[in-house]
Design a protein around this motif. Sequence first.
Motif, PDB file in Angstrom:
ATOM      1  N   ASN A 187       0.814  -1.214   0.000  1.00 22.25           N
ATOM      2  CA  ASN A 187       0.000   0.000   0.000  1.00 22.25           C
ATOM      3  C   ASN A 187       0.846   1.262   0.000  1.00 22.25           C
ATOM      4  O   ASN A 187       0.403   2.312  -0.461  1.00 22.25           O
ATOM      5  CB  ASN A 187      -0.946  -0.007   1.206  1.00 22.25           C
ATOM      6  N   ILE A 191       1.542   2.034  -3.782  1.00 21.00           N
ATOM      7  CA  ILE A 191       0.419   2.103  -4.728  1.00 21.00           C
ATOM      8  C   ILE A 191       0.445   3.368  -5.580  1.00 21.00           C
ATOM      9  O   ILE A 191       0.237   3.319  -6.787  1.00 21.00           O
ATOM     10  CB  ILE A 191      -0.930   1.980  -3.981  1.00 21.00           C
ATOM     11  N   GLU A 192       0.656   4.505  -4.938  1.00 22.57           N
ATOM     12  CA  GLU A 192       0.623   5.772  -5.669  1.00 22.57           C
ATOM     13  C   GLU A 192       1.828   5.930  -6.595  1.00 22.57           C
ATOM     14  O   GLU A 192       1.749   6.581  -7.629  1.00 22.57           O
ATOM     15  CB  GLU A 192       0.563   6.949  -4.690  1.00 22.57           C
ATOM     16  N   LYS A 195      -9.176  -2.104   4.718  1.00 22.54           N
ATOM     17  CA  LYS A 195      -8.992  -0.935   3.849  1.00 22.54           C
ATOM     18  C   LYS A 195      -7.795  -1.124   2.923  1.00 22.54           C
ATOM     19  O   LYS A 195      -7.842  -0.746   1.748  1.00 22.54           O
ATOM     20  CB  LYS A 195      -8.816   0.309   4.722  1.00 22.54           C
ATOM     21  N   TYR A 196      -6.724  -1.726   3.433  1.00 20.85           N
ATOM     22  CA  TYR A 196      -5.536  -1.967   2.612  1.00 20.85           C
ATOM     23  C   TYR A 196      -5.837  -2.942   1.471  1.00 20.85           C
ATOM     24  O   TYR A 196      -5.373  -2.750   0.339  1.00 20.85           O
ATOM     25  CB  TYR A 196      -4.405  -2.544   3.481  1.00 20.85           C
ATOM     26  N   ALA A 243      -7.892  -1.236  -1.173  1.00 25.84           N
ATOM     27  CA  ALA A 243      -7.023  -0.349  -1.966  1.00 25.84           C
ATOM     28  C   ALA A 243      -6.300  -1.134  -3.053  1.00 25.84           C
ATOM     29  O   ALA A 243      -6.140  -0.652  -4.185  1.00 25.84           O
ATOM     30  CB  ALA A 243      -6.020   0.349  -1.061  1.00 25.84           C
ATOM     31  N   GLN A 286      -8.752  -1.860  -5.756  1.00 25.96           N
ATOM     32  CA  GLN A 286      -8.967  -0.672  -6.587  1.00 25.96           C
ATOM     33  C   GLN A 286      -7.815  -0.481  -7.567  1.00 25.96           C
ATOM     34  O   GLN A 286      -8.034  -0.129  -8.731  1.00 25.96           O
ATOM     35  CB  GLN A 286      -9.115   0.567  -5.709  1.00 25.96           C
ATOM     36  N   ASN A 287      -6.607  -0.720  -7.111  1.00 21.86           N
ATOM     37  CA  ASN A 287      -5.434  -0.601  -7.970  1.00 21.86           C
ATOM     38  C   ASN A 287      -5.548  -1.545  -9.167  1.00 21.86           C
ATOM     39  O   ASN A 287      -5.246  -1.176 -10.303  1.00 21.86           O
ATOM     40  CB  ASN A 287      -4.180  -0.914  -7.147  1.00 21.86           C
ATOM     41  N   SER A 311     -14.455   3.254   1.330  1.00 19.11           N
ATOM     42  CA  SER A 311     -13.375   2.644   0.543  1.00 19.11           C
ATOM     43  C   SER A 311     -13.945   1.754  -0.556  1.00 19.11           C
ATOM     44  O   SER A 311     -13.477   1.770  -1.700  1.00 19.11           O
ATOM     45  CB  SER A 311     -12.457   1.816   1.450  1.00 19.11           C
ATOM     46  N   SER A 362     -15.556   3.766  -3.247  1.00 21.57           N
ATOM     47  CA  SER A 362     -14.528   4.437  -4.050  1.00 21.57           C
ATOM     48  C   SER A 362     -14.022   3.540  -5.176  1.00 21.57           C
ATOM     49  O   SER A 362     -13.667   4.033  -6.257  1.00 21.57           O
ATOM     50  CB  SER A 362     -13.355   4.863  -3.165  1.00 21.57           C
TER      51      SER A 362
END
Length: 223
Positions: A46, A49-50, A94-95, A98, A101-102, A141, A144
């Motif tokens: 995580n 990710i960005e 949540k992780y 995420a 979502q990625n 989350s 999203s």
Amino acid sequence: KRRIELRINVINKELTQNVDEEELIIKYTDKIKNEDTRWEAIENLNKYIEKNKNIAIYLWYSRGTMAALVQEIIKAYEYLSASKLTKEKSDKIKYIIALFQNISLHPESRKEYIESQLLVFLYPFLKCTNKSKLYEVIKVSTLSVIAALVKNNDSDIINFLIKTEIIPVILIIMEKGSELIRAVACFIVQRIIVDVNGLKYICELRERLLAIIYVLDTMLQNK
């Protein structure tokens, strides 16, 4: 000449960092398969990710990795009904969301991800009626992930949401959720309505259209 040498050194350093980063990501992806190292790996991934969108590819095409993530999602269901969610457990869920979502946003894994219908494993989080902050974070989350998918005007995504009957669930969230949750849910419904197939589905039955009108009217009255 000195400037050129400095620039070359910077480039070499960046290349080395990128190689090291890729190796770390591969290492963490592999660790997800082992229950003893799974959460450490998920938490560390995580952090990247960005910066590294290719995490989605490593996760999606690494044998057994997605099965391990889905396994953890299913384990989390017990927290929803028994109200046993803690801050630590909430962060873990949540992780994982995420990471989902990625995968759903990467062009090389997006289509296969939708076709696999793995997204439905997140639906129970949307159906949870507990309104405490920890549960709300999980719900936001999850929404999203769906919001990110519908943002690109993809009819396949809209058809998938229609077939998996998530629209009635989202309408309930719009009516009873917190302000942030309602905002994200409204965006999803708006993207569905502007899609030809989505609008057709809503207008197909009078009850569906009236349900949306009722929810929107309720939201306006509660403002």
